[in-house]
Design a protein around this motif. Structure first.
Motif, PDB file in Angstrom:
ATOM      1  N   HIS A  31       0.844  -1.195   0.000  1.00  4.57           N
ATOM      2  CA  HIS A  31       0.000   0.000   0.000  1.00  4.57           C
ATOM      3  C   HIS A  31       0.876   1.240   0.000  1.00  4.57           C
ATOM      4  CE1 HIS A  31      -3.565  -2.375   1.178  1.00  4.57           C
ATOM      5  NE2 HIS A  31      -2.666  -3.099   1.831  1.00  4.57           N
ATOM      6  N   THR A  32       0.315   2.330  -0.468  1.00  2.00           N
ATOM      7  CA  THR A  32       0.949   3.636  -0.318  1.00  2.00           C
ATOM      8  C   THR A  32       0.073   4.423   0.633  1.00  2.00           C
ATOM      9  OG1 THR A  32       1.849   3.537  -2.560  1.00  2.00           O
ATOM     10  CG2 THR A  32       1.758   5.700  -1.512  1.00  2.00           C
ATOM     11  N   VAL A  33       0.683   4.958   1.678  1.00  2.00           N
ATOM     12  CA  VAL A  33      -0.055   5.716   2.683  1.00  2.00           C
ATOM     13  C   VAL A  33       0.583   7.095   2.848  1.00  2.00           C
ATOM     14  CG1 VAL A  33      -0.868   3.687   3.945  1.00  2.00           C
ATOM     15  CG2 VAL A  33       1.311   4.711   4.569  1.00  2.00           C
ATOM     16  N   LYS A  34      -0.208   8.015   3.350  1.00  2.00           N
ATOM     17  CA  LYS A  34       0.293   9.362   3.607  1.00  2.00           C
ATOM     18  C   LYS A  34       0.345   9.550   5.118  1.00  2.00           C
ATOM     19  CE  LYS A  34      -0.166  13.926   1.641  1.00  2.00           C
ATOM     20  NZ  LYS A  34      -0.964  14.752   0.730  1.00  2.00           N
ATOM     21  N   GLN A  39       4.322  10.574   1.512  1.00  3.60           N
ATOM     22  CA  GLN A  39       3.873   9.310   0.933  1.00  3.60           C
ATOM     23  C   GLN A  39       4.880   8.221   1.293  1.00  3.60           C
ATOM     24  OE1 GLN A  39       0.681   9.776  -0.108  1.00  3.60           O
ATOM     25  NE2 GLN A  39       0.986   9.323  -2.262  1.00  3.60           N
ATOM     26  N   LEU A  40       4.393   7.134   1.834  1.00  8.06           N
ATOM     27  CA  LEU A  40       5.241   6.005   2.192  1.00  8.06           C
ATOM     28  C   LEU A  40       4.633   4.714   1.677  1.00  8.06           C
ATOM     29  CD1 LEU A  40       6.110   6.638   5.958  1.00  8.06           C
ATOM     30  CD2 LEU A  40       7.694   6.696   4.045  1.00  8.06           C
ATOM     31  N   PHE A  64       6.630  -0.508   7.391  1.00  7.47           N
ATOM     32  CA  PHE A  64       6.877   0.659   6.552  1.00  7.47           C
ATOM     33  C   PHE A  64       8.250   0.602   5.893  1.00  7.47           C
ATOM     34  CE2 PHE A  64       3.858   1.822   9.815  1.00  7.47           C
ATOM     35  CZ  PHE A  64       2.861   2.424   9.072  1.00  7.47           C
ATOM     36  N   GLU A  65       8.317   1.217   4.719  1.00 11.11           N
ATOM     37  CA  GLU A  65       9.609   1.324   4.043  1.00 11.11           C
ATOM     38  C   GLU A  65      10.515   2.225   4.872  1.00 11.11           C
ATOM     39  OE1 GLU A  65       9.695   3.341   0.238  1.00 11.11           O
ATOM     40  OE2 GLU A  65       8.159   4.738   0.872  1.00 11.11           O
ATOM     41  N   ASN A  66      11.812   1.954   4.816  1.00 10.01           N
ATOM     42  CA  ASN A  66      12.753   2.807   5.541  1.00 10.01           C
ATOM     43  C   ASN A  66      13.847   3.361   4.636  1.00 10.01           C
ATOM     44  OD1 ASN A  66      14.733   0.743   5.278  1.00 10.01           O
ATOM     45  ND2 ASN A  66      14.020  -0.218   7.169  1.00 10.01           N
ATOM     46  N   PRO A  72      12.594  -3.530   4.215  1.00 12.06           N
ATOM     47  CA  PRO A  72      11.774  -4.727   3.997  1.00 12.06           C
ATOM     48  C   PRO A  72      10.810  -4.582   2.827  1.00 12.06           C
ATOM     49  CG  PRO A  72      11.047  -3.560   5.952  1.00 12.06           C
ATOM     50  CD  PRO A  72      12.297  -2.884   5.489  1.00 12.06           C
ATOM     51  N   VAL A  73      10.340  -3.374   2.589  1.00 17.48           N
ATOM     52  CA  VAL A  73       9.412  -3.152   1.476  1.00 17.48           C
ATOM     53  C   VAL A  73      10.147  -3.337   0.149  1.00 17.48           C
ATOM     54  CG1 VAL A  73       7.914  -1.473   0.327  1.00 17.48           C
ATOM     55  CG2 VAL A  73       7.901  -1.643   2.831  1.00 17.48           C
TER      56      VAL A  73
END
Length: 179
Positions: A31-34, A39-40, A64-66, A72-73
């Protein structure tokens, strides 16, 4: 990244799996979340039967991406791109090229090989469970609260303290604070 226990995601057997305890293709979504205006990318993992939850209750992890070399993403996106034609919704997400399950034992065997140089001067080995201790220890060293450490590792008691490998001076400070 999600403080997973090995058999919350990987099957125990090469040829069979329990869909309640194995991460299937359909159990992972991107997913992309704000968050705070940024945007992450985020992974959602549907864990159907975790150690800490009631049978059948399950839990959803958000990872979450880091944007580091250990993201991990990015790692899962790369895996899914490479394996796009072999990932099946109703099968374990992690399988070898022949379609056999990638098990917890295989993961631990690979970890031993990959980390052999790090552990060659000791009696230690690095296994999947080492990451749970590592996360708890790092968070404790960086002064995260007990509640934050418990939430990260999905512990429902202070049993996480058994996992914390703290330097002697830090243990002394904690001991004095307890007294």
């Amino acid at each position: 990244a999600g403080s997973l226990r090995i058999h919350e995601s990987l099957p125990k057997q090469r040829n069979t799996f329990d869909e309640q305890t194995t991460l299937l293709g359909k159990d992972v979504t991107l997913h992309t979340v704000k968050i705070e205006g940024k945007q992450l990318k985020m992974l959602k993992l549907n864990l159907k039967c975790t150690k800490e939850s009631r049978v059948g209750a399950g839990t959803t992890l958000e990872i979450f991406e880091n944007k580091t070399f250990m993201c991990p993403v990015a790692a899962l996106e790369k895996y899914m791109k490479i394996r796009k034609n072999t990932i099946k919704q109703e099968k374990p997400l992690f399988r070898d090229l022949a379609g056999k399950n990638y098990t917890g034992r295989l993961f631990n065997d690979d970890l031993k090989v990959l980390t052999a140089k790090l552990t060659e001067q000791s009696n230690s080995v690095i296994l999947s469970h080492s990451f749970r201790a590592g996360v708890a220890s790092e968070m404790a060293k960086r002064n995260y609260t007990d509640e934050e450490i418990m939430a990260q590792g999905r512990w429902s008691s202070n049993s996480f303290k058994v996992y914390c490998k703290l330097p002697r001076c830090r243990r002394l400070l904690l001991s004095n604070r307890l007294v």
